[in-house]
Enzyme design. Structure first.
Site, PDB file in Angstrom:
ATOM      1  CE  LYS A 110      32.736 -46.740  -6.447  1.00 45.16           C
ATOM      2  NZ  LYS A 110      31.372 -47.077  -6.023  1.00 45.16           N
TER       3      LYS A 110
HETATM    4  C1  E4P Z   1      29.949 -49.334  -8.151  1.00 42.01           C
HETATM    5  O1  E4P Z   1      30.784 -49.331  -7.257  1.00 42.01           O
HETATM    6  C2  E4P Z   1      28.671 -48.620  -8.116  1.00 42.01           C
HETATM    7  O2  E4P Z   1      28.339 -48.343  -6.779  1.00 42.01           O
HETATM    8  C3  E4P Z   1      27.499 -49.378  -8.643  1.00 42.01           C
HETATM    9  O3  E4P Z   1      27.829 -50.697  -9.002  1.00 42.01           O
HETATM   10  C4  E4P Z   1      26.620 -48.639  -9.584  1.00 42.01           C
HETATM   11  O4  E4P Z   1      25.599 -49.466 -10.038  1.00 42.01           O
HETATM   12  P1  E4P Z   1      24.204 -48.961 -10.625  1.00 42.01           P
HETATM   13  O5  E4P Z   1      24.344 -48.831 -12.101  1.00 42.01           O
HETATM   14  O6  E4P Z   1      23.248 -50.044 -10.250  1.00 42.01           O
HETATM   15  O7  E4P Z   1      23.903 -47.646  -9.937  1.00 42.01           O
END
Ligand code: E4P
Length: 219
Positions: free
Chosen positions: A83
């Site tokens: 990522k």
């Molecule tokens: C995506 O891969 C992220 O881990 C995640 O969806 C972030 O979400 P949040 O806004 O709830 O932290």
């Protein structure tokens, strides 16, 4: 639409995997910090549990560092997806790592131009953060719709991974908007199962079953 779990908690992952509907997992530095465990060890456990793609995020800010981290993460297991955040240095790293055959999930996508750039750089997934856009008064799902249209116009194979999902309606809207994947916190995934009429209906069936004479139950 594929369903990923958005967590680094191995207990949640094992539980959701036992339901037979889990296609992958996404983690991020905040979710990893919550577990208080060694990062690579946690990833090894997750990759051993789930065969689908497991996103693991780099924390470097320069392309060179991101590339080195990405290579290291990719060595943990074949199903690791690296990522990388949507920044200029990130684009360079996406290009370099994807050319080596390492799959990339571009994170922190908040606009269609960002998604277009990530797809052109060679990302396998782009993650629009729907909930965080809603939080600041935008329509997060509109971004998913735009991305779907743009990717379809040009036949981009990059998958749209709807992220920052907060509730079941987000999941339904993501599916309607044509997202390839939704990554969902455990509590939201669990809430997809529930409907009060299912519970009431089941109770009634079981109560009525008691009226069937024991001898007549087996056939
Ligand atoms: C995506 O891969 C992220 O881990 C995640 O969806 C972030 O979400 P949040 O806004 O709830 O932290």
């Amino acid at each position: 639409m594929k369903l990923f779990l958005d967590t680094a908690d191995i207990r949640e992952i094992r539980e959701a995997n036992s339901w037979g509907i889990l296609d992958g997992v996404t983690t991020n530095p905040s979710l990893v910090a919550r577990e208080g465990r060694d990062f690579h060890e946690a990833l090894r456990d997750i990759c051993a549990e789930v065969q689908g793609p497991i996103s693991a995020e780099v924390v470097g800010l320069e392309a060179e560092g991101m590339i080195a981290e990405g290579r290291g993460l990719a060595k943990i297991a074949d199903n690791i997806v690296v990522k990388i955040p949507m920044v200029k240095e990130g684009l360079k790293a996406i290009r370099a790592l994807s050319a080596e055959g390492i799959r990339i999930n571009t994170t922190l996508i908040f606009s269609s131009p960002q998604a277009l750039l990530a797809a052109k750089a060679g990302a396998a997934y782009v993650s629009p953060f729907v909930g965080r856009l809603d939080d600041i008064g935008h329509d997060g799902m509109q971004l998913v719709r735009e991305m779907r249209e743009i990717f379809d116009n040009y036949g981009f194979r990059c998958e749209i991974l709807a992220a920052s999902i907060r509730h079941p309606v987000h999941v339904v809207e993501a599916a309607r908007a044509g997202a390839d994947v939704a990554t969902i916190p455990f509590k939201v995934l669990e809430s997809l199962l529930n409907h009060p009429l299912t519970d009431i209906g089941l109770q009634k069936f079981l109560k009525d079953w008691e009226k069937v004479p024991r001898a007549a139950r087996k056939g």
